[in-house]
Design an enzyme around this catalytic site. Sequence first.
Site, PDB file in Angstrom:
ATOM      1  N   HIS A 182      -9.077   0.022  -0.950  1.00  0.00           N
ATOM      2  CA  HIS A 182      -8.435   1.092  -0.168  1.00  0.00           C
ATOM      3  C   HIS A 182      -9.490   2.091   0.302  1.00  0.00           C
ATOM      4  O   HIS A 182     -10.479   2.314  -0.383  1.00  0.00           O
ATOM      5  CB  HIS A 182      -7.387   1.786  -1.050  1.00  0.00           C
ATOM      6  CG  HIS A 182      -6.596   2.822  -0.342  1.00  0.00           C
ATOM      7  ND1 HIS A 182      -7.016   4.136  -0.220  1.00  0.00           N
ATOM      8  CD2 HIS A 182      -5.405   2.746   0.305  1.00  0.00           C
ATOM      9  CE1 HIS A 182      -6.108   4.816   0.464  1.00  0.00           C
ATOM     10  NE2 HIS A 182      -5.124   4.000   0.797  1.00  0.00           N
ATOM     11  N   HIS A 210       1.731   4.747  -2.229  1.00  0.00           N
ATOM     12  CA  HIS A 210       1.030   5.603  -3.183  1.00  0.00           C
ATOM     13  C   HIS A 210       1.920   6.615  -3.889  1.00  0.00           C
ATOM     14  O   HIS A 210       2.968   7.000  -3.385  1.00  0.00           O
ATOM     15  CB  HIS A 210      -0.086   6.358  -2.469  1.00  0.00           C
ATOM     16  CG  HIS A 210      -0.992   5.482  -1.659  1.00  0.00           C
ATOM     17  ND1 HIS A 210      -1.768   4.505  -2.215  1.00  0.00           N
ATOM     18  CD2 HIS A 210      -1.225   5.429  -0.320  1.00  0.00           C
ATOM     19  CE1 HIS A 210      -2.459   3.895  -1.253  1.00  0.00           C
ATOM     20  NE2 HIS A 210      -2.139   4.430  -0.097  1.00  0.00           N
ATOM     21  N   GLU A 244       0.886  -1.176   0.000  1.00  0.00           N
ATOM     22  CA  GLU A 244       0.000   0.000   0.000  1.00  0.00           C
ATOM     23  C   GLU A 244       0.916   1.215   0.000  1.00  0.00           C
ATOM     24  O   GLU A 244       1.233   1.791   1.041  1.00  0.00           O
ATOM     25  CB  GLU A 244      -0.952   0.023   1.195  1.00  0.00           C
ATOM     26  CG  GLU A 244      -1.966   1.175   1.051  1.00  0.00           C
ATOM     27  CD  GLU A 244      -2.965   1.321   2.178  1.00  0.00           C
ATOM     28  OE1 GLU A 244      -3.424   0.287   2.720  1.00  0.00           O
ATOM     29  OE2 GLU A 244      -3.284   2.466   2.521  1.00  0.00           O
ATOM     30  N   ASP A 282       2.133   2.439   3.749  1.00  0.00           N
ATOM     31  CA  ASP A 282       1.185   3.517   3.451  1.00  0.00           C
ATOM     32  C   ASP A 282       1.936   4.818   3.163  1.00  0.00           C
ATOM     33  O   ASP A 282       1.429   5.902   3.431  1.00  0.00           O
ATOM     34  CB  ASP A 282       0.154   3.732   4.572  1.00  0.00           C
ATOM     35  CG  ASP A 282      -1.187   4.242   4.026  1.00  0.00           C
ATOM     36  OD1 ASP A 282      -1.243   4.576   2.829  1.00  0.00           O
ATOM     37  OD2 ASP A 282      -2.150   4.311   4.807  1.00  0.00           O
TER      38      ASP A 282
HETATM   39  C1  GRE Z   1      -4.106   6.840   2.612  1.00  0.00           C
HETATM   40  O1  GRE Z   1      -4.105   6.717   1.396  1.00  0.00           O
HETATM   41  O2  GRE Z   1      -3.931   5.864   3.322  1.00  0.00           O
HETATM   42  C2  GRE Z   1      -4.314   8.199   3.232  1.00  0.00           C
HETATM   43  C3  GRE Z   1      -4.907   9.215   2.480  1.00  0.00           C
HETATM   44  C4  GRE Z   1      -5.101  10.472   3.053  1.00  0.00           C
HETATM   45  C5  GRE Z   1      -4.704  10.699   4.353  1.00  0.00           C
HETATM   46  C6  GRE Z   1      -4.118   9.714   5.103  1.00  0.00           C
HETATM   47  C7  GRE Z   1      -3.915   8.451   4.559  1.00  0.00           C
HETATM   48  O3  GRE Z   1      -5.287   8.973   1.208  1.00  0.00           O
HETATM   49  O4  GRE Z   1      -3.351   7.462   5.272  1.00  0.00           O
HETATM   50 ZN    ZN Z   2      -3.214   4.272   1.720  1.00  0.00          ZN
END
Ligand code: GRE
Ligand code: ZN
Length: 327
Positions: free
Chosen positions: A164, A10, A8, A287
């Site tokens: 997600h 991004h 996970e 994350d």
């Molecule tokens: C995530 O993608 O896990 C996320 C967000 C926005 C804020 C915090 C977060 O998309 O962990």
């Molecule tokens: Zn995330």
Amino acid sequence: MKGKIGLEEHFAIEDTINDSAGFFPDHIWEELRGRLLDLEGKRLRLMDQHGIETMILSLNAPAIQAIPDPKRANEIARKANDFLAGVVRKHPDRFQALAALPMQDPDLGTRELQRCVKDLGFIGALLNGFTQVGDPNNIVYYDLKQFWPFWSEVEKLDVPLYLHPRNPLPAHAKIYEGHGWLMGPSWAFGQETAVHALRLMGSGLFDAYPKLNVVLGHMGEGLPFSMWRVDNCNAWVEGRHKYPAKKKIGDYFQNNFHITTAGNFHTPALLNAMMVMGSDRIMFSTDWPFENIDHAAVWFDAATISEADRIKIGRTNALKLFKLPGA
Ligand code: GRE
Ligand code: ZN
């Protein structure tokens, strides 16, 4: 531990980056914006420093799921996926890709998944919760029957689907009104995603497509802790659960779901998950960039679990699930 895989993790493109603003104060957003757009700089350096060999990358949230117009959603999804494919091509040993999909039209979503897996070499897809379709207030969850042909293709392609979080729409967030701190990762994300996952389990989807693999982040969004009660509450009442699925909800959780440690670096939560679902269906993740790589890695590397489990959770479970080289 060296050789960890995170799934996970991004990134963003200019068209979607602002979806991640608003969760943090301005001076933090500066840092976060840079982290989301960076792929080959600080990200790779931190991965090296903390023993992360590979990141399986996905677009930020809610991104495609929050573009009500199907045509535009498809365009931006294709743009993000093409960009991501280019990054993975440059660093095939460090990055792999999950597709962003225009679920506004199940057929477009299916076609983009096929393109990403068959033509671009992606190893799965990640959906940011429900999708807004046409009218921004019109939302769809993926247990609905119009998505079953999509799921059939996911099963056929044999790729995992990461579910997600995203925030509920204001119209559905009355309970959080006046308590904004509960939105996002502190609570609303998990609540929203756990209910969506339970809807999938109860819908009969996994009776129709028993080989589906769904991945949840954040140590399973509370479900490992809660699963016993879902099935066993009020056990003295006969036939109290009425849902289309054939089996106990926990059976689907055990057989069709996997979880990651993304954003939940707490050993008691990990041990609970291991006791409920075993160590074969749990995978390390950070994350990034919303959480720090060092926070995830330093915690995980020292967590009080066996070395055999650390290797499974840190690496080999992901290799197997995504059929990566060395599996
Ligand atoms: C995530 O993608 O896990 C996320 C967000 C926005 C804020 C915090 C977060 O998309 O962990
Ligand atoms: Zn995330």
